[in-house]
Design a protein around this motif. Sequence first.
Motif, PDB file in Angstrom:
ATOM      1  N   PHE A   1       0.842  -1.252  -0.063  1.00  0.00           N
ATOM      2  CA  PHE A   1       0.090  -0.078  -0.155  1.00  0.00           C
ATOM      3  C   PHE A   1       0.932   1.154   0.185  1.00  0.00           C
ATOM      4  CE2 PHE A   1      -2.826  -3.239   1.806  1.00  0.00           C
ATOM      5  CZ  PHE A   1      -4.055  -2.989   1.052  1.00  0.00           C
ATOM      6  N   GLY A   2       0.492   2.256  -0.683  1.00  0.00           N
ATOM      7  CA  GLY A   2       1.324   3.494  -0.822  1.00  0.00           C
ATOM      8  C   GLY A   2       0.472   4.538  -0.182  1.00  0.00           C
ATOM      9  N   SER A   3       1.111   5.816  -0.027  1.00  0.00           N
ATOM     10  CA  SER A   3       0.511   6.814   0.669  1.00  0.00           C
ATOM     11  C   SER A   3       0.511   7.841  -0.493  1.00  0.00           C
ATOM     12  CB  SER A   3       1.431   7.330   1.850  1.00  0.00           C
ATOM     13  OG  SER A   3       1.629   6.164   2.728  1.00  0.00           O
ATOM     14  N   THR A   4      -0.511   8.917  -0.365  1.00  0.00           N
ATOM     15  CA  THR A   4      -0.311  10.116  -0.930  1.00  0.00           C
ATOM     16  C   THR A   4       0.814  11.172  -0.252  1.00  0.00           C
ATOM     17  OG1 THR A   4      -2.593   9.957  -1.409  1.00  0.00           O
ATOM     18  CG2 THR A   4      -1.517  12.307  -1.610  1.00  0.00           C
ATOM     19  N   GLN A   5       1.741  11.521  -1.177  1.00  0.00           N
ATOM     20  CA  GLN A   5       2.936  12.219  -0.716  1.00  0.00           C
ATOM     21  C   GLN A   5       2.582  13.715  -1.374  1.00  0.00           C
ATOM     22  OE1 GLN A   5       5.943   8.856  -1.309  1.00  0.00           O
ATOM     23  NE2 GLN A   5       6.393  10.795  -1.932  1.00  0.00           N
TER      24      GLN A   5
ATOM     25  N   GLY B   1       1.908 -10.248  -5.767  1.00  0.00           N
ATOM     26  CA  GLY B   1       1.563  -9.548  -4.893  1.00  0.00           C
ATOM     27  C   GLY B   1       0.900  -8.046  -5.392  1.00  0.00           C
ATOM     28  N   PRO B   2      -0.279  -7.703  -5.515  1.00  0.00           N
ATOM     29  CA  PRO B   2      -0.867  -6.517  -6.098  1.00  0.00           C
ATOM     30  C   PRO B   2      -0.529  -5.155  -4.965  1.00  0.00           C
ATOM     31  CG  PRO B   2      -2.561  -8.045  -5.595  1.00  0.00           C
ATOM     32  CD  PRO B   2      -1.381  -8.492  -4.894  1.00  0.00           C
ATOM     33  N   ALA B   3      -0.318  -4.072  -5.726  1.00  0.00           N
ATOM     34  CA  ALA B   3      -0.067  -2.792  -4.961  1.00  0.00           C
ATOM     35  C   ALA B   3      -1.198  -2.053  -4.985  1.00  0.00           C
ATOM     36  CB  ALA B   3       1.269  -2.248  -5.600  1.00  0.00           C
ATOM     37  N   VAL B   4      -1.419  -0.981  -4.153  1.00  0.00           N
ATOM     38  CA  VAL B   4      -2.620  -0.196  -4.210  1.00  0.00           C
ATOM     39  C   VAL B   4      -2.087   1.120  -3.596  1.00  0.00           C
ATOM     40  CG1 VAL B   4      -4.981   0.251  -3.168  1.00  0.00           C
ATOM     41  CG2 VAL B   4      -4.529  -1.927  -4.311  1.00  0.00           C
ATOM     42  N   GLN B   5      -2.670   2.278  -4.022  1.00  0.00           N
ATOM     43  CA  GLN B   5      -2.517   3.481  -3.710  1.00  0.00           C
ATOM     44  C   GLN B   5      -3.706   3.838  -2.710  1.00  0.00           C
ATOM     45  OE1 GLN B   5       0.196   5.164  -3.801  1.00  0.00           O
ATOM     46  NE2 GLN B   5      -0.246   7.258  -3.112  1.00  0.00           N
ATOM     47  N   VAL B   6      -3.510   4.546  -1.464  1.00  0.00           N
ATOM     48  CA  VAL B   6      -4.328   4.853  -0.512  1.00  0.00           C
ATOM     49  C   VAL B   6      -4.470   6.349  -0.433  1.00  0.00           C
ATOM     50  CG1 VAL B   6      -5.235   4.517   1.647  1.00  0.00           C
ATOM     51  CG2 VAL B   6      -3.750   2.672   0.956  1.00  0.00           C
ATOM     52  N   GLY B   7      -5.470   6.824  -1.267  1.00  0.00           N
ATOM     53  CA  GLY B   7      -5.470   8.073  -1.228  1.00  0.00           C
ATOM     54  C   GLY B   7      -5.806   9.031   0.083  1.00  0.00           C
ATOM     55  N   ASP B   8      -6.262   8.663   0.771  1.00  0.00           N
ATOM     56  CA  ASP B   8      -6.566   9.523   2.265  1.00  0.00           C
ATOM     57  C   ASP B   8      -5.443   8.999   3.063  1.00  0.00           C
ATOM     58  OD1 ASP B   8      -7.500   6.956   2.806  1.00  0.00           O
ATOM     59  OD2 ASP B   8      -9.641   7.441   3.460  1.00  0.00           O
ATOM     60  N   ALA B   9      -4.497   8.415   2.858  1.00  0.00           N
ATOM     61  CA  ALA B   9      -3.434   8.123   3.788  1.00  0.00           C
ATOM     62  C   ALA B   9      -2.092   9.144   3.287  1.00  0.00           C
ATOM     63  CB  ALA B   9      -2.689   6.862   3.750  1.00  0.00           C
ATOM     64  N   VAL B  10      -2.370  10.290   3.961  1.00  0.00           N
ATOM     65  CA  VAL B  10      -1.473  11.659   3.359  1.00  0.00           C
ATOM     66  C   VAL B  10      -0.406  11.844   4.289  1.00  0.00           C
ATOM     67  CG1 VAL B  10      -1.361  13.808   2.778  1.00  0.00           C
ATOM     68  CG2 VAL B  10      -3.421  12.353   2.556  1.00  0.00           C
ATOM     69  N   VAL B  11       0.983  12.004   3.745  1.00  0.00           N
ATOM     70  CA  VAL B  11       2.352  12.682   4.362  1.00  0.00           C
ATOM     71  C   VAL B  11       2.643  13.556   3.564  1.00  0.00           C
ATOM     72  CG1 VAL B  11       2.681  10.255   5.056  1.00  0.00           C
ATOM     73  CG2 VAL B  11       3.718  10.823   2.953  1.00  0.00           C
ATOM     74  N   GLU B  12       3.207  14.497   4.185  1.00  0.00           N
ATOM     75  CA  GLU B  12       4.045  15.904   3.843  1.00  0.00           C
ATOM     76  C   GLU B  12       5.268  15.530   3.522  1.00  0.00           C
ATOM     77  OE1 GLU B  12       2.670  19.410   5.580  1.00  0.00           O
ATOM     78  OE2 GLU B  12       0.239  18.909   5.203  1.00  0.00           O
ATOM     79  N   HIS B  13       5.990  15.351   2.453  1.00  0.00           N
ATOM     80  CA  HIS B  13       7.244  15.187   2.111  1.00  0.00           C
ATOM     81  C   HIS B  13       8.168  16.299   1.657  1.00  0.00           C
ATOM     82  CE1 HIS B  13      10.026  12.101  -0.348  1.00  0.00           C
ATOM     83  NE2 HIS B  13      10.481  12.407   0.832  1.00  0.00           N
ATOM     84  N   VAL B  14       9.336  16.543   2.206  1.00  0.00           N
ATOM     85  CA  VAL B  14      10.427  17.415   1.935  1.00  0.00           C
ATOM     86  C   VAL B  14      11.002  17.091   0.479  1.00  0.00           C
ATOM     87  CG1 VAL B  14      12.495  18.511   2.536  1.00  0.00           C
ATOM     88  CG2 VAL B  14      10.819  18.205   4.185  1.00  0.00           C
ATOM     89  N   SER B  15      10.921  15.588   0.020  1.00  0.00           N
ATOM     90  CA  SER B  15      11.383  15.264  -0.995  1.00  0.00           C
ATOM     91  C   SER B  15      12.894  15.486  -1.443  1.00  0.00           C
ATOM     92  CB  SER B  15      10.610  15.875  -2.242  1.00  0.00           C
ATOM     93  OG  SER B  15      10.900  15.165  -3.491  1.00  0.00           O
ATOM     94  N   SER B  16      13.615  14.505  -1.057  1.00  0.00           N
ATOM     95  CA  SER B  16      14.938  14.400  -1.142  1.00  0.00           C
ATOM     96  C   SER B  16      15.743  15.394  -0.062  1.00  0.00           C
ATOM     97  CB  SER B  16      15.766  14.667  -2.406  1.00  0.00           C
ATOM     98  OG  SER B  16      15.370  13.512  -3.259  1.00  0.00           O
ATOM     99  N   GLY B  17      15.050  15.434   1.012  1.00  0.00           N
ATOM    100  CA  GLY B  17      15.379  16.339   1.802  1.00  0.00           C
ATOM    101  C   GLY B  17      16.772  16.243   2.625  1.00  0.00           C
ATOM    102  N   VAL B  18      17.066  14.724   2.669  1.00  0.00           N
ATOM    103  CA  VAL B  18      18.385  14.364   3.157  1.00  0.00           C
ATOM    104  C   VAL B  18      19.382  14.466   2.163  1.00  0.00           C
ATOM    105  CG1 VAL B  18      19.455  12.229   4.377  1.00  0.00           C
ATOM    106  CG2 VAL B  18      17.052  13.149   5.079  1.00  0.00           C
ATOM    107  N   SER B  19      19.037  13.692   0.989  1.00  0.00           N
ATOM    108  CA  SER B  19      20.120  13.494  -0.085  1.00  0.00           C
ATOM    109  C   SER B  19      20.390  14.342  -0.969  1.00  0.00           C
ATOM    110  CB  SER B  19      19.684  12.273  -0.877  1.00  0.00           C
ATOM    111  OG  SER B  19      18.611  12.515  -1.664  1.00  0.00           O
ATOM    112  N   LYS B  20      19.490  15.637  -1.098  1.00  0.00           N
ATOM    113  CA  LYS B  20      19.819  16.686  -2.086  1.00  0.00           C
ATOM    114  C   LYS B  20      20.972  17.400  -1.607  1.00  0.00           C
ATOM    115  CE  LYS B  20      16.850  20.046   0.145  1.00  0.00           C
ATOM    116  NZ  LYS B  20      15.489  20.665   0.046  1.00  0.00           N
ATOM    117  N   GLN B  21      21.665  17.160  -0.451  1.00  0.00           N
ATOM    118  CA  GLN B  21      22.751  17.983  -0.046  1.00  0.00           C
ATOM    119  C   GLN B  21      24.084  17.247  -0.438  1.00  0.00           C
ATOM    120  OE1 GLN B  21      23.220  17.478   4.448  1.00  0.00           O
ATOM    121  NE2 GLN B  21      21.436  16.375   4.288  1.00  0.00           N
TER     122      GLN B  21
END
Length: 349
Positions: free
Chosen positions: A121-125, A208-228
């Motif tokens: 299962f995936g989260s909305t980012q 194994g199937p994969a499903v996105q869960v639209g209302d499971a939400v995280v707020e992501h900095v996006s490469s907040g660690v590796s971009k440096q």
Amino acid sequence: MSHIVDGANDRHSRIIIVSFNCADFVNRVIGCLLDQTDPAFEVVIVDNASKDVDGIALPADPRFSMVRMDSNVGFAKANNIGAAGATVPWIVTLNPDAFPRRDWMERLQAAAHAQPDVAMFGSTQLFSHDPRMIDGEGDQYSIFGFAWRVNYRRMLKPPYYSGAVFSPCAAAAMYRRDYFEAVGGFDEDFFCYCEDVDLGFRIRLSGGPAVQVGDAVVEHVSSGVSKQYGTFAQYHGVRNLVWTMVKNMPLPLLPLAFAGHSLLVVYLVFRSLGSGRTGAIGRGIRDALCGLPGMIAKRRTIQRDRKATLGEVAGMIAWNPLLLKTRGRPGCSLSRRSDQPPSVGVEKA
């Protein structure tokens, strides 16, 4: 604050957070987890020899523990270390720069109960700096051997997409432990970047199937660690995408995938001229080729154990080359674009 669940038998998930020189991010994530409406989880923080590890404020909560590594072993291996010995049904990966909303775990578990045959299962980012903008609605993989986060940098309003995806982005993903262990977890040779696409591909090949869960939400900095770390993402992205394709693509599809992938890499090299990224891309290609014998050996096991039919594999990947530019989802109309449209790249995570 949510009620603490201190009985190990009451827990359904193990959340793994891999940290590297990002104590402030980790502390913020801990605060988000302490506030979850569903507290029936345990948390393992695996620190990759951070300089600021002593700044991580581990709570006095029996659900939380930390493993301190002597060196930076990478995202893939650190997650495997964090998952080792788990007895809960679900393994959850959560980036230190991905901050879950209060009902995030509750929403993921509701989806799992409603769809017991789903393996991932995936989260909305959403972007942390602008939650109106999508950072990703699951991962998509192309016949040309490239991957992207769906609807990256698009301005969208809820309800967010729920439904089938190629694989979840490991910034905030939930995997059935039995599937995770059956395929051997993350490939530690990848170190980081695209290791989640590779894991998702192997689980999909195993049925194994994969499903996105639209209302499971995280707020992501996006490469907040590796971009440096400069061209780190370009190097690992180029190398690991080649390995993902070589390991997982069924033989009848591999020639087309290899040809298309080669053309796209040539395009990336020319596009990078003068940008400082050319050397990293070249090193990625070189090391991908040097590592092919090991990946081919892994491929034999993966393809021998494959349960998905050729038709099923063809149906789970994207064939439209325009999707490489738009970062859309197969079969869906293009969403309204942001002011900063996406383009083909290798740094998916």
